[in-house]
Design a protein around this motif. Structure first.
Motif, PDB file in Angstrom:
ATOM      1  N   LEU A 119       0.829  -1.196   0.000  1.00  0.00           N
ATOM      2  CA  LEU A 119       0.000   0.000   0.000  1.00  0.00           C
ATOM      3  C   LEU A 119       0.868   1.252   0.000  1.00  0.00           C
ATOM      4  O   LEU A 119       1.454   1.628   1.019  1.00  0.00           O
ATOM      5  CB  LEU A 119      -0.929   0.003   1.211  1.00  0.00           C
ATOM      6  CG  LEU A 119      -2.020  -1.076   1.220  1.00  0.00           C
ATOM      7  CD1 LEU A 119      -2.847  -0.981   2.497  1.00  0.00           C
ATOM      8  CD2 LEU A 119      -2.924  -0.963   0.005  1.00  0.00           C
ATOM      9  N   MET A 124      -2.771   7.328  -2.530  1.00  0.00           N
ATOM     10  CA  MET A 124      -4.125   7.125  -2.023  1.00  0.00           C
ATOM     11  C   MET A 124      -4.642   8.425  -1.414  1.00  0.00           C
ATOM     12  O   MET A 124      -3.865   9.246  -0.926  1.00  0.00           O
ATOM     13  CB  MET A 124      -4.116   6.015  -0.963  1.00  0.00           C
ATOM     14  CG  MET A 124      -3.589   4.677  -1.480  1.00  0.00           C
ATOM     15  SD  MET A 124      -3.181   3.488  -0.155  1.00  0.00           S
ATOM     16  CE  MET A 124      -4.820   3.162   0.513  1.00  0.00           C
ATOM     17  N   ASP A 125      -5.972   8.610  -1.449  1.00  0.00           N
ATOM     18  CA  ASP A 125      -6.536   9.798  -0.809  1.00  0.00           C
ATOM     19  C   ASP A 125      -6.870   9.485   0.650  1.00  0.00           C
ATOM     20  O   ASP A 125      -6.679   8.354   1.118  1.00  0.00           O
ATOM     21  CB  ASP A 125      -7.775  10.309  -1.568  1.00  0.00           C
ATOM     22  CG  ASP A 125      -8.903   9.284  -1.646  1.00  0.00           C
ATOM     23  OD1 ASP A 125      -9.034   8.459  -0.717  1.00  0.00           O
ATOM     24  OD2 ASP A 125      -9.660   9.306  -2.634  1.00  0.00           O
ATOM     25  N   ALA A 127      -9.669   9.126   2.340  1.00  0.00           N
ATOM     26  CA  ALA A 127     -10.675   8.089   2.587  1.00  0.00           C
ATOM     27  C   ALA A 127     -10.101   6.698   2.331  1.00  0.00           C
ATOM     28  O   ALA A 127     -10.353   5.763   3.104  1.00  0.00           O
ATOM     29  CB  ALA A 127     -11.891   8.329   1.696  1.00  0.00           C
ATOM     30  N   GLU A 128      -9.340   6.558   1.273  1.00  0.00           N
ATOM     31  CA  GLU A 128      -8.740   5.259   0.953  1.00  0.00           C
ATOM     32  C   GLU A 128      -7.761   4.831   2.044  1.00  0.00           C
ATOM     33  O   GLU A 128      -7.688   3.650   2.404  1.00  0.00           O
ATOM     34  CB  GLU A 128      -8.032   5.332  -0.396  1.00  0.00           C
ATOM     35  CG  GLU A 128      -8.971   5.452  -1.587  1.00  0.00           C
ATOM     36  CD  GLU A 128      -8.242   5.744  -2.887  1.00  0.00           C
ATOM     37  OE1 GLU A 128      -8.774   5.382  -3.946  1.00  0.00           O
ATOM     38  OE2 GLU A 128      -7.141   6.341  -2.835  1.00  0.00           O
ATOM     39  N   ILE A 129      -6.997   5.794   2.572  1.00  0.00           N
ATOM     40  CA  ILE A 129      -6.037   5.484   3.630  1.00  0.00           C
ATOM     41  C   ILE A 129      -6.761   5.055   4.906  1.00  0.00           C
ATOM     42  O   ILE A 129      -6.364   4.101   5.579  1.00  0.00           O
ATOM     43  CB  ILE A 129      -5.121   6.696   3.895  1.00  0.00           C
ATOM     44  CG1 ILE A 129      -4.185   6.907   2.694  1.00  0.00           C
ATOM     45  CG2 ILE A 129      -4.310   6.516   5.175  1.00  0.00           C
ATOM     46  CD1 ILE A 129      -3.370   8.179   2.752  1.00  0.00           C
ATOM     47  N   ASN A 131      -9.733   3.674   5.063  1.00  0.00           N
ATOM     48  CA  ASN A 131     -10.306   2.355   4.802  1.00  0.00           C
ATOM     49  C   ASN A 131      -9.239   1.263   4.775  1.00  0.00           C
ATOM     50  O   ASN A 131      -9.540   0.089   5.013  1.00  0.00           O
ATOM     51  CB  ASN A 131     -11.064   2.358   3.473  1.00  0.00           C
ATOM     52  CG  ASN A 131     -12.350   3.170   3.534  1.00  0.00           C
ATOM     53  OD1 ASN A 131     -12.952   3.293   4.594  1.00  0.00           O
ATOM     54  ND2 ASN A 131     -12.762   3.723   2.416  1.00  0.00           N
ATOM     55  N   ALA A 132      -7.992   1.658   4.497  1.00  0.00           N
ATOM     56  CA  ALA A 132      -6.897   0.683   4.463  1.00  0.00           C
ATOM     57  C   ALA A 132      -6.443   0.281   5.861  1.00  0.00           C
ATOM     58  O   ALA A 132      -5.696  -0.689   6.010  1.00  0.00           O
ATOM     59  CB  ALA A 132      -5.720   1.247   3.673  1.00  0.00           C
TER      60      ALA A 132
END
Length: 297
Positions: A119, A124-125, A127-129, A131-132
């Motif tokens: 990752l 990544m934005d 929100a993606e971070i 969610n990760a």
């Protein structure tokens, strides 16, 4: 005349022998292969991240400037799985900017930031971070004061967040168990039906940590968790963070040295956007450079 004809025929023969490249055929050949994953489906991979030693967060060579001021200057930081790391440093040392970079709020000028080997957080934005598996708790608690403690945890639960889904959602037995488990961890079982706005300052801090836990994060970034707390609340917060270490990696930014001593196994000192020192609390206290720039001695 004959020699020219022979040369021309030879050149034509060479052209016929050259294999023609057909992008469509190459793509079709890749798609129909069963011995490998398609190249466009392969995850990113950073061989420099040493997961064999349990490395989770990898920050290397990171720098960022704001209007000519270098807030982060060639920062290198490595956090292992299950580790509880304390970050200290004077005001302006770059602690908040560092967390902004990790969570995608700020993009560095140069450097690498990875969660595990696959990752790349810089692609990544926010929100993606999140969610990760990276959760961040700010200094001031942000809870829904008009809702109960239980409802705050329910809203924070990982999963779909559309209005229609939330309106129709019915908690499963497993989800109820998750909330009850978190309530016990944060010590608010008896306050589960109380409005969050009626909690003490320390209890609101614990509730917000509980809300992050409902997201099942791999890494927790906690900013000054004991600011404004009583001594009893500080002791309870130390117990909470220590109980979470192991299952989660935790990075705590804090100014209160007594609190840091109570939880720290490894301390990182930031100064002018760079790691000045790193090690046990005792080695940090004995470091003359730390005494000069941070402790004022």
């Amino acid at each position: 005349m004959m020699s020219r004809t022979l040369v021309a025929e030879g050149m034509n023969h060479q052209k016929e022998q050259l294999p023609e490249t057909n992008p469509t055929a190459e793509l079709l050949n890749e798609i129909t292969r069963r011995d490998q994953v398609f190249s466009f489906l392969k995850p990113q991979y950073n061989p420099k991240v040493d997961v064999k030693n349990g490395m989770l967060l990898y920050v290397e060579g990171v720098s960022v400037s704001f209007d000519g001021f270098k807030a982060i200057n060639d920062l290198n930081l490595y956090i292992k799985e299950g580790e509880l790391r304390c970050i200290i440093g004077p005001n302006g040392a770059g602690k908040t900017t560092m967390m902004d970079i990790i969570t995608g709020k700020t993009r560095p000028d140069v450097g690498d930031v990875w969660l595990g080997q696959q990752l790349n957080l810089l692609k990544m934005d926010e929100a993606e971070i999140a969610n990760a598996g990276i959760g961040r708790k700010f200094q001031k608690p942000t809870v829904f004061e008009a809702l109960s403690v239980w409802e705050n945890l329910e809203l924070a639960m990982a999963g779909e967040k559309s209005t229609w889904h939330l309106f129709r959602a019915v908690l499963s037995g497993e989800q109820k168990c998750d909330i009850e488990r978190v309530l016990e961890l944060i010590g608010l079982e008896t306050q589960s039906r109380m409005l969050a706005g009626k909690l003490s300052h320390g209890q609101k801090q614990w509730l917000e940590i509980g809300m992050l836990l409902m997201q099942k994060p791999k890494l927790l970034l906690v900013d000054e968790p004991v600011a404004g707390m009583t001594h009893q609340e500080m002791d309870r917060t130390a117990e909470l963070l220590l109980s979470l270490a192991g299952e989660h990696s935790i990075m705590v930014v804090e100014h209160d040295m007594d609190f840091v001593r109570s939880i720290a196994s490894t301390v990182t000192v930031l100064h002018q956007g760079h790691v000045l020192a790193e090690g046990s609390m005792k080695s940090i206290q004995d470091d003359q450079r730390v005494r000069e720039v941070y402790l004022g001695q």
